[in-house]
Write a protein that holds these residues in place. Sequence first.
Motif, short mmCIF file in Angstrom:
data_model
loop_
_atom_site.label_atom_id
_atom_site.label_comp_id
_atom_site.label_asym_id
_atom_site.label_seq_id
_atom_site.Cartn_x
_atom_site.Cartn_y
_atom_site.Cartn_z
N ASN A 1 -8.10 2.54 6.32
CA ASN A 1 -8.93 2.11 5.20
C ASN A 1 -8.14 2.31 3.91
OD1 ASN A 1 -10.85 1.86 3.11
ND2 ASN A 1 -12.50 2.45 4.49
N LYS A 2 -7.90 1.22 3.19
CA LYS A 2 -7.08 1.30 1.98
C LYS A 2 -7.72 2.12 0.87
CE LYS A 2 -4.80 -3.19 2.64
NZ LYS A 2 -4.57 -4.53 2.05
N ALA A 3 -9.05 2.04 0.75
CA ALA A 3 -9.73 2.68 -0.38
C ALA A 3 -9.52 4.19 -0.42
CB ALA A 3 -11.22 2.34 -0.35
N PRO A 4 -9.83 4.94 0.64
CA PRO A 4 -9.59 6.39 0.57
C PRO A 4 -8.11 6.75 0.47
CG PRO A 4 -10.26 5.76 2.79
CD PRO A 4 -10.48 4.57 1.90
N PHE A 5 -7.24 5.91 1.03
CA PHE A 5 -5.81 6.18 0.91
C PHE A 5 -5.40 6.14 -0.56
CE2 PHE A 5 -1.36 4.98 0.65
CZ PHE A 5 -0.76 5.90 1.50
N GLN A 6 -5.82 5.10 -1.27
CA GLN A 6 -5.49 4.98 -2.69
C GLN A 6 -6.13 6.09 -3.51
OE1 GLN A 6 -6.82 0.87 -3.28
NE2 GLN A 6 -4.72 0.26 -3.64
N ASP A 7 -7.34 6.48 -3.14
CA ASP A 7 -8.08 7.47 -3.92
C ASP A 7 -7.53 8.88 -3.77
OD1 ASP A 7 -9.77 5.53 -4.88
OD2 ASP A 7 -11.35 5.90 -3.40
N MET B 1 0.83 -1.21 0.00
CA MET B 1 0.00 0.00 0.00
C MET B 1 0.86 1.26 0.00
SD MET B 1 -2.91 1.38 -0.10
CE MET B 1 -3.75 -0.20 -0.11
N PHE B 2 1.94 1.28 0.79
CA PHE B 2 2.79 2.46 0.90
C PHE B 2 3.98 2.44 -0.07
CE2 PHE B 2 1.03 2.28 5.34
CZ PHE B 2 0.27 3.43 5.24
N ILE C 1 6.04 -3.50 11.47
CA ILE C 1 6.52 -3.13 10.14
C ILE C 1 6.93 -1.67 10.17
CG2 ILE C 1 5.91 -2.84 7.70
CD1 ILE C 1 3.90 -5.12 8.09
N TYR C 2 8.13 -1.38 9.65
CA TYR C 2 8.65 -0.02 9.62
C TYR C 2 8.93 0.39 8.17
CZ TYR C 2 9.43 0.31 14.69
OH TYR C 2 9.26 0.38 16.05
N TRP C 3 9.01 1.69 7.97
CA TRP C 3 9.45 2.24 6.68
C TRP C 3 10.64 3.15 6.94
CZ3 TRP C 3 7.51 0.89 1.94
CH2 TRP C 3 6.36 0.07 1.96
N ALA C 4 11.71 2.95 6.16
CA ALA C 4 12.96 3.66 6.44
C ALA C 4 13.57 4.24 5.18
CB ALA C 4 13.96 2.71 7.10
N CYS C 5 14.24 5.37 5.35
CA CYS C 5 14.99 6.01 4.26
C CYS C 5 16.16 5.11 3.87
CB CYS C 5 15.50 7.38 4.72
SG CYS C 5 16.66 8.16 3.56
N GLN C 6 16.30 4.84 2.58
CA GLN C 6 17.33 3.91 2.13
C GLN C 6 18.74 4.46 2.36
OE1 GLN C 6 16.48 1.55 -1.49
NE2 GLN C 6 14.64 2.81 -1.72
N LYS C 7 18.90 5.78 2.27
CA LYS C 7 20.22 6.36 2.56
C LYS C 7 20.55 6.23 4.04
CE LYS C 7 20.90 9.66 -1.21
NZ LYS C 7 21.19 11.08 -1.56
N HIS C 8 19.53 6.41 4.90
CA HIS C 8 19.75 6.27 6.34
C HIS C 8 20.16 4.84 6.68
CE1 HIS C 8 19.21 7.01 10.65
NE2 HIS C 8 18.58 5.84 10.69
N LEU C 9 19.57 3.86 5.98
CA LEU C 9 19.91 2.46 6.24
C LEU C 9 21.37 2.17 5.90
CD1 LEU C 9 16.73 0.64 4.88
CD2 LEU C 9 17.37 1.00 7.27
N LYS C 10 21.89 2.86 4.88
CA LYS C 10 23.29 2.68 4.51
C LYS C 10 24.23 3.37 5.49
CE LYS C 10 22.30 2.29 -0.44
NZ LYS C 10 22.50 2.90 -1.78
N LYS D 1 11.99 2.43 2.26
CA LYS D 1 11.97 0.98 2.05
C LYS D 1 11.25 0.30 3.21
CE LYS D 1 15.11 -2.96 1.40
NZ LYS D 1 16.54 -3.37 1.32
N ARG D 2 10.49 -0.71 2.90
CA ARG D 2 9.74 -1.46 3.92
C ARG D 2 10.67 -2.39 4.69
NH1 ARG D 2 6.33 -6.19 4.37
NH2 ARG D 2 4.35 -5.72 5.42
N GLN D 3 10.52 -2.39 6.00
CA GLN D 3 11.31 -3.27 6.87
C GLN D 3 10.39 -4.05 7.78
OE1 GLN D 3 14.06 -0.49 8.86
NE2 GLN D 3 15.70 -1.66 7.91
N THR D 4 10.66 -5.32 7.90
CA THR D 4 9.88 -6.17 8.82
C THR D 4 10.72 -6.45 10.05
OG1 THR D 4 8.72 -7.20 6.97
CG2 THR D 4 8.62 -8.32 9.10
N ARG D 5 10.22 -6.01 11.19
CA ARG D 5 10.88 -6.27 12.47
C ARG D 5 9.95 -7.12 13.33
NH1 ARG D 5 13.25 -0.18 13.90
NH2 ARG D 5 14.27 0.20 11.87
#
Length: 243
Positions: A169-175, A1-2, A24-33, A16-20
């Motif tokens: 709610n996924k629907a309004p988020f996508q819309d 979804m994100f 579930i987290y989302w992280a900046c790819q440069k920060h991960l490096k 980038k999506r991360q599973t802990r």
Amino acid sequence: MFSGKITCGNCGTIFKRQTRPNKIYWACQKHLKSTKQCPIKAVPEASLEVAFCNMMNKLVYSRKFLLQPLLENLRVQANSDTNGQLSLLVAQVKANDHKAETLTELMQSGFLDKAIYVNQTAKLEQDTCQCREKIKQFNSNNTDSANNFENMRALLHWCQQGQKLSSFNKAPFQDFVQQIVVNGPNNVVFKLKCGLRLTEKLTKAAGLDENFYRGVIRQRFNEPIRQAEYLYSIIESEGDLIG
């Protein structure tokens, strides 16, 4: 979804999506490096979901005095011709084409020196090119205005249903959401398809703010009596604000 929708407000990198464990987290790819490349830390997906719900609930409450006037302003903008400037530019291009044809006829008939013809034609071509670029920009702006209007109308229609979100709610988020910009661990900006950029807080406790409007009122009026008086004063004129 994100996926692909979350960007870093510091460096512009896609998150980038991360599973802990259990989250579930989302992280900046440069920060991960390297934290030296970007200091923005990862944010929980649940917090993003709650922030979205809070934003949509606020829009539901404020639809009468925020979204409806905005829709009307977008309607005017979408239908405007920028005070006739577009028509003037189109007329200028036609006039330049006519002048160019006249210059060509004069030169071919021997009534106009070739050097003067080349000089005058070049000026007309330059002016025509500038006019066409402006026309292109006007058309692009008009298209954006029309798209914003249609997306705003859809958002207002959804909010007019008066149904608060108690969970993501996924629907309004996508819309309605085009992008999420994470500026830090406590702040995100939702870029909506209608053109709005709305800032929302991120909280570690993934709970909806059921009475967000009371916090705003407390900032304006510290005394309970004044708070109650203000609430009473807006019941008739802005009843949707307090539900």
